[in-house]
Scaffold this motif. Structure first.
Motif, PDB file in Angstrom:
ATOM      1  N   TRP A 189       0.823  -1.214   0.000  1.00  0.00           N
ATOM      2  CA  TRP A 189       0.000   0.000   0.000  1.00  0.00           C
ATOM      3  C   TRP A 189       0.858   1.265   0.000  1.00  0.00           C
ATOM      4  N   THR A 190       1.869   1.320   0.850  1.00  0.00           N
ATOM      5  CA  THR A 190       2.636   2.553   1.010  1.00  0.00           C
ATOM      6  C   THR A 190       3.368   2.949  -0.266  1.00  0.00           C
ATOM      7  N   ARG A 191       3.596   2.017  -1.152  1.00  0.00           N
ATOM      8  CA  ARG A 191       4.274   2.314  -2.414  1.00  0.00           C
ATOM      9  C   ARG A 191       3.316   2.949  -3.419  1.00  0.00           C
ATOM     10  N   HIS A 192       2.025   2.641  -3.303  1.00  0.00           N
ATOM     11  CA  HIS A 192       1.068   3.077  -4.326  1.00  0.00           C
ATOM     12  C   HIS A 192       0.081   4.116  -3.821  1.00  0.00           C
ATOM     13  N   LEU A 193      -0.177   4.162  -2.513  1.00  0.00           N
ATOM     14  CA  LEU A 193      -1.127   5.117  -1.964  1.00  0.00           C
ATOM     15  C   LEU A 193      -0.379   6.406  -1.623  1.00  0.00           C
ATOM     16  N   SER A 194      -0.735   7.503  -2.267  1.00  0.00           N
ATOM     17  CA  SER A 194      -0.032   8.762  -2.051  1.00  0.00           C
ATOM     18  C   SER A 194      -0.221   9.260  -0.627  1.00  0.00           C
ATOM     19  N   GLU A 195       0.656  10.176  -0.198  1.00  0.00           N
ATOM     20  CA  GLU A 195       0.539  10.716   1.156  1.00  0.00           C
ATOM     21  C   GLU A 195      -0.792  11.425   1.354  1.00  0.00           C
ATOM     22  N   ALA A 196      -1.263  12.106   0.322  1.00  0.00           N
ATOM     23  CA  ALA A 196      -2.556  12.791   0.431  1.00  0.00           C
ATOM     24  C   ALA A 196      -3.690  11.787   0.597  1.00  0.00           C
ATOM     25  N   ASP A 197      -3.627  10.692  -0.181  1.00  0.00           N
ATOM     26  CA  ASP A 197      -4.672   9.665  -0.069  1.00  0.00           C
ATOM     27  C   ASP A 197      -4.618   8.942   1.274  1.00  0.00           C
ATOM     28  N   GLN A 198      -3.404   8.809   1.838  1.00  0.00           N
ATOM     29  CA  GLN A 198      -3.287   8.157   3.138  1.00  0.00           C
ATOM     30  C   GLN A 198      -3.952   8.972   4.239  1.00  0.00           C
ATOM     31  N   GLU A 199      -4.109  10.275   4.026  1.00  0.00           N
ATOM     32  CA  GLU A 199      -4.820  11.107   4.991  1.00  0.00           C
ATOM     33  C   GLU A 199      -6.322  10.846   4.949  1.00  0.00           C
ATOM     34  N   THR A 200      -6.786  10.375   3.789  1.00  0.00           N
ATOM     35  CA  THR A 200      -8.229  10.189   3.598  1.00  0.00           C
ATOM     36  C   THR A 200      -8.655   8.735   3.710  1.00  0.00           C
ATOM     37  N   TRP A 201      -7.764   7.826   3.279  1.00  0.00           N
ATOM     38  CA  TRP A 201      -8.130   6.415   3.186  1.00  0.00           C
ATOM     39  C   TRP A 201      -7.201   5.551   4.034  1.00  0.00           C
ATOM     40  N   MET A 202      -7.762   4.503   4.612  1.00  0.00           N
ATOM     41  CA  MET A 202      -7.008   3.582   5.467  1.00  0.00           C
ATOM     42  C   MET A 202      -7.068   2.182   4.862  1.00  0.00           C
ATOM     43  N   PRO A 203      -5.927   1.511   4.680  1.00  0.00           N
ATOM     44  CA  PRO A 203      -5.962   0.122   4.207  1.00  0.00           C
ATOM     45  C   PRO A 203      -6.789  -0.742   5.148  1.00  0.00           C
ATOM     46  N   ALA A 204      -7.672  -1.548   4.570  1.00  0.00           N
ATOM     47  CA  ALA A 204      -8.529  -2.434   5.359  1.00  0.00           C
ATOM     48  C   ALA A 204      -8.325  -3.886   4.974  1.00  0.00           C
ATOM     49  N   GLY A 205      -7.248  -4.172   4.255  1.00  0.00           N
ATOM     50  CA  GLY A 205      -6.922  -5.525   3.831  1.00  0.00           C
ATOM     51  C   GLY A 205      -5.690  -5.478   2.953  1.00  0.00           C
ATOM     52  N   PRO A 362       0.892   0.442  20.220  1.00  0.00           N
ATOM     53  CA  PRO A 362      -0.150   1.104  19.423  1.00  0.00           C
ATOM     54  C   PRO A 362      -0.664   0.126  18.365  1.00  0.00           C
ATOM     55  N   PHE A 363      -1.967   0.116  18.154  1.00  0.00           N
ATOM     56  CA  PHE A 363      -2.568  -0.764  17.156  1.00  0.00           C
ATOM     57  C   PHE A 363      -2.685   0.013  15.851  1.00  0.00           C
ATOM     58  N   CYS A 364      -1.933  -0.423  14.850  1.00  0.00           N
ATOM     59  CA  CYS A 364      -1.902   0.311  13.584  1.00  0.00           C
ATOM     60  C   CYS A 364      -1.600  -0.658  12.456  1.00  0.00           C
ATOM     61  N   TYR A 365      -1.746  -0.157  11.229  1.00  0.00           N
ATOM     62  CA  TYR A 365      -1.398  -0.958  10.063  1.00  0.00           C
ATOM     63  C   TYR A 365      -0.037  -0.530   9.539  1.00  0.00           C
ATOM     64  N   LYS A 366       0.857  -1.503   9.358  1.00  0.00           N
ATOM     65  CA  LYS A 366       2.155  -1.254   8.736  1.00  0.00           C
ATOM     66  C   LYS A 366       2.310  -2.224   7.582  1.00  0.00           C
ATOM     67  N   SER A 367       2.883  -1.749   6.510  1.00  0.00           N
ATOM     68  CA  SER A 367       3.078  -2.569   5.322  1.00  0.00           C
ATOM     69  C   SER A 367       3.874  -3.825   5.669  1.00  0.00           C
TER      70      SER A 367
END
Length: 507
Positions: A189-205, A362-367
């Motif tokens: 995800w981090t390679r393809h989801l832009s920083e701006a999109d990461q502010e709006t969208w969260m990976p859910a899978g 902390p509970f978070c998503y990491k690539s």
């Protein structure tokens, strides 16, 4: 119910819970020495409709074999198993439920046209899958056309005809109109989801790169880890497509437990996203996993504890990293409540242990390609039993509890008695041939480590019995030398620690 304690009248017995597809939950008192068949008999005593020969039990995405003890599967107090009966299956729609994460529905898109002759497809690199229809009959011989490796970790699935097929390693499912070949692999995800999109969208899978002939796939089931049982706003879910560096979004046709279904899909980079809302950031419930590994080469007892979303790509990346660190997995149950991204959970113990760098996770998503967060637990003197707890620091609610017993831990042996992989394989070759399981997964790890190639994997899978497949694999590793045998030994310690511990004790 998850707070049920160990049975009072016997320290060796405890309670587990059995959930049926209809949602009914049964409580059963067991011991680790009970066989799976004995557990089924206990269930039949509670409900006469649950005939032992007509039910299947699932734990951690694996079907339990009647002749094996519960100890073999790492069954723990208060854990949940899933039960599938022929009666329930005949009524069920081919949707992927908690119990069905390793199921393959073969033959049709609905129960009305489901196939009457389901088959078990296993193959190289080859994703272990199950075929389920109106009949329970299966063919145990591996099918050489299900799934073959290309360039790791890319996989190619040869689907033999119309039906719904699921990869039990990635969780991907495809409903196809006819025979087809599908190539797929994880992306980041981090390679393809832009920083701006990461502010709006969260990976859910996981994010997947999928290649397939157009027009053949009727629907794709993309795995997600959002807990829908908590009444979340499903309108916030979208499926992301990445083409030529640009992201487009599409609403899934429907959202079910663990999967977002997209009908008549086009393929590129695909994955499930969830829209971030400030008001719901910390109130979106997630399915999660707690993974505990023991570092076998560390002083005394050193554990690594991870808290991650229930994402197979992340889990597999952690397992691979820990294997490189000479660690073994200690199976323990998942949290019994949904967790929330952005929240912090505290790890504590009923005994004195040292937790570093601090007890908060902390509970978070990491690539999967990033270093995952974990806490290190150092135990100088291992007691008979140590309790581990995880609490939500916002309100002190206990979200996870497990007991770490002396039998879970591999104690360091004196140097003079330490077996190398080669010595271990030679000494226990006969027992390994008859008791070694999860061969498809073991072969997958050996391929990833470049210990074997596709021809050698085909040679192993082509044998007509599990005993012969195990023997051919052991002889193949022996011919390749000490390093190959050591790699196989470490993989076995990771994937079947109870078997290795039992054989080492016999030494």
């Amino acid at each position: 119910m998850a707070e049920q304690q160990r049975a009072d009248d016997s320290p060796d017995e405890f309670y587990i819970f059995i959930r049926t597809l209809s949602g009914k939950i049964l409580t059963v008192r067991v011991s680790l020495d009970d066989s799976v068949r004995e557990l089924k008999v206990k269930l039949n005593a509670q409900d006469s409709s649950l005939t032992p020969d007509r039910i299947r039990l699932i734990y951690r995405y694996s079907q339990l074999q009647d002749d094996l003890p519960l100890r073999h599967y790492g069954i723990t107090p208060n854990c949940f198993l899933h039960l599938i009966s022929r009666r329930e299956l005949s009524r069920a729609e081919p949707a992927l439920t908690t119990a069905g994460k390793l199921l393959l529905y073969k033959g049709g898109s609905s129960r009305s046209d489901a196939g009457d002759n389901p088959r078990l497809f296993q193959g190289p690199h080859r994703v272990p899958v199950r075929a389920v229809g109106r009949s329970w009959s299966t063919f145990q011989k591996p099918c050489p056309t299900w799934h073959e490796p290309v360039v790791p970790p890319t996989c190619r699935a040869h689907l033999p005809g119309r039906g719904i097929f699921q990869c039990s390693i990635t969780g991907l499912s495809f409903e196809v109109k006819s025979a087809v070949t599908i190539t797929y692999r994880y992306a980041t995800w981090t390679r393809h989801l832009s920083e701006a999109d990461q502010e709006t969208w969260m990976p859910a899978g996981p994010l997947f790169r999928i290649e397939v002939q157009p027009g053949v796939v009727r629907a794709v089931h993309l795995p997600h880890f959002i807990c829908l049982a908590e009444g979340v706003n499903t309108s916030l879910c979208s499926v992301a497509h990445f083409k030529s560096g640009k992201m487009t979004l599409e609403r899934p046709t429907r959202l079910i437990a663990f999967s977002a279904v997209l009908e008549n899909p086009s393929f590129s980079l695909l994955g499930v996203l969830w829209r971030r809302l400030r008001s719901t950031l910390n109130s979106l419930p997630m399915h999660s996993l707690v993974l505990i590994f023991q570092q076998l080469s560390a002083a005394s007892t050193t554990l690594h504890l991870y808290l991650i979303p229930d994402d197979n790509s992340v889990k597999q990346a952690i397992e691979k990293q820990e294997m490189n660190w000479n660690s073994k997995l200690i199976p323990k149950p998942s949290p019994f409540n949904p967790l929330f991204f952005g929240c912090v959970y505290k790890v504590t113990s009923t005994n004195f242990v040292v937790i570093m760098p601090e007890a908060h996770l902390p509970f978070c998503y990491k690539s999967p390609k990033e270093q995952q967060l974990f806490v290190e637990i150092y135990i100088r003197e291992m007691a008979e039993e140590i309790g581990l707890l995880m609490t939500d620091i916002r309100n002190g609610t206990v979200v996870w509890r497990a007991s770490l017993r002396s039998g879970d831990i591999s104690l360091p042996a004196p140097v003079s008695k330490t077996f190398s992989g080669a010595a271990f394989m030679k000494k226990h070759k006969t027992e390994l041939c008859s008791r070694m399981r999860q061969l498809s997964t073991i072969l997958l790890h050996l391929r990833d480590a470049n210990v074997i190639n596709s021809d050698e994997e085909e040679e192993v899978q082509g044998q007509d019995t599990s005993h012969r497949r195990s023997r051919v694999l052991l002889e193949l590793a022996e011919k390749k030398g000490l390093e190959a045998q050591e790699q196989l030994y470490q993989i076995l310690r990771m994937k079947d620690p109870y078997l290795i511990a039992d054989l080492e004790k016999s030494s």
